[in-house]
Scaffold this motif. Structure first.
Motif, PDB file in Angstrom:
ATOM      1  N   GLU A  67       0.824  -1.209   0.000  1.00 54.83           N
ATOM      2  CA  GLU A  67       0.000   0.000   0.000  1.00 54.83           C
ATOM      3  C   GLU A  67       0.857   1.256   0.000  1.00 54.83           C
ATOM      4  O   GLU A  67       0.535   2.239  -0.676  1.00 54.83           O
ATOM      5  N   GLU A  68       1.976   1.245   0.737  1.00 52.10           N
ATOM      6  CA  GLU A  68       2.893   2.391   0.753  1.00 52.10           C
ATOM      7  C   GLU A  68       3.505   2.627  -0.622  1.00 52.10           C
ATOM      8  O   GLU A  68       3.629   3.766  -1.068  1.00 52.10           O
ATOM      9  N   ILE A  69       3.888   1.559  -1.305  1.00 50.51           N
ATOM     10  CA  ILE A  69       4.452   1.675  -2.653  1.00 50.51           C
ATOM     11  C   ILE A  69       3.421   2.298  -3.603  1.00 50.51           C
ATOM     12  O   ILE A  69       3.737   3.189  -4.400  1.00 50.51           O
ATOM     13  N   LEU A  70       2.184   1.841  -3.503  1.00 47.92           N
ATOM     14  CA  LEU A  70       1.140   2.380  -4.372  1.00 47.92           C
ATOM     15  C   LEU A  70       0.865   3.862  -4.088  1.00 47.92           C
ATOM     16  O   LEU A  70       0.673   4.648  -5.014  1.00 47.92           O
ATOM     17  N   LYS A  71       0.877   4.254  -2.831  1.00 47.28           N
ATOM     18  CA  LYS A  71       0.675   5.660  -2.462  1.00 47.28           C
ATOM     19  C   LYS A  71       1.790   6.533  -3.011  1.00 47.28           C
ATOM     20  O   LYS A  71       1.549   7.628  -3.519  1.00 47.28           O
ATOM     21  N   ARG A  72       3.040   6.066  -2.898  1.00 43.85           N
ATOM     22  CA  ARG A  72       4.175   6.831  -3.432  1.00 43.85           C
ATOM     23  C   ARG A  72       4.043   6.984  -4.934  1.00 43.85           C
ATOM     24  O   ARG A  72       4.311   8.055  -5.481  1.00 43.85           O
ATOM     25  N   ALA A  73       3.635   5.927  -5.609  1.00 41.20           N
ATOM     26  CA  ALA A  73       3.485   5.985  -7.071  1.00 41.20           C
ATOM     27  C   ALA A  73       2.391   6.977  -7.466  1.00 41.20           C
ATOM     28  O   ALA A  73       2.543   7.715  -8.426  1.00 41.20           O
ATOM     29  N   GLN A  74       1.302   6.993  -6.700  1.00 39.46           N
ATOM     30  CA  GLN A  74       0.218   7.940  -6.968  1.00 39.46           C
ATOM     31  C   GLN A  74       0.681   9.379  -6.762  1.00 39.46           C
ATOM     32  O   GLN A  74       0.326  10.271  -7.520  1.00 39.46           O
ATOM     33  N   THR A  99       3.609  10.640  -7.141  1.00 38.04           N
ATOM     34  CA  THR A  99       4.573  11.094  -8.131  1.00 38.04           C
ATOM     35  C   THR A  99       4.046  11.045  -9.560  1.00 38.04           C
ATOM     36  O   THR A  99       4.699  11.531 -10.465  1.00 38.04           O
ATOM     37  N   SER A 100       2.857  10.466  -9.764  1.00 35.52           N
ATOM     38  CA  SER A 100       2.328  10.411 -11.129  1.00 35.52           C
ATOM     39  C   SER A 100       1.621  11.716 -11.475  1.00 35.52           C
ATOM     40  O   SER A 100       1.029  12.364 -10.601  1.00 35.52           O
TER      41      SER A 100
END
Length: 120
Positions: free
Chosen positions: A109-116, A118-119
């Motif tokens: 979930e943390e990885i997905l939040k970071r990706a969101q 920065t997109s």
């Protein structure tokens, strides 16, 4: 080696799906409820989901709990049981008891939040 692995044996994070066979019923919910009753008595952390249960704790206790689920479901009348089990262990870092599965999900979930964030 992490303390939990060296002092208490391997710490296991498991996912298992117990399937009663030959019950003559379209639903297996009563049998799964019996397994949950068994797991509640173990003191291990577990979480039921749509197609199985996450269970974690010392390896020997996790395997014993699955065994005890089989025994209880047989005692409830299921003549056959098929169970799929995946068990993960690690010894490169300490896993605080009861956090093995939760920390795996949280990391994704943390990885997905970071990706969101920065997109564009």
């Amino acid at each position: 080696m992490a303390q939990s692995a060296s002092q208490n044996g391997l710490y296991a994070v498991a996912d298992f799906c117990l399937i009663p066979i030959g019950t003559g019923e379209p639903s297996v919910a009563e049998y799964i409820a019996e397994c949950v009753r068994v797991l509640e008595k173990t003191g291990l952390k577990f979480k039921m989901h749509g197609y199985g249960t996450n269970l974690e704790g010392p390896w020997s206790q996790v395997v014993q709990a699955i065994h005890d689920c089989h025994a209880a479901v047989h005692a409830k009348g299921a003549s056959r049981i098929a169970t799929d089990i995946r068990i993960g262990t690690r010894v490169d870092r300490e896993i605080p008891p009861g956090t093995g599965n939760e920390s795996k999900v949280q990391r994704v979930e943390e990885i997905l939040k970071r990706a969101q964030a920065t997109s564009p």
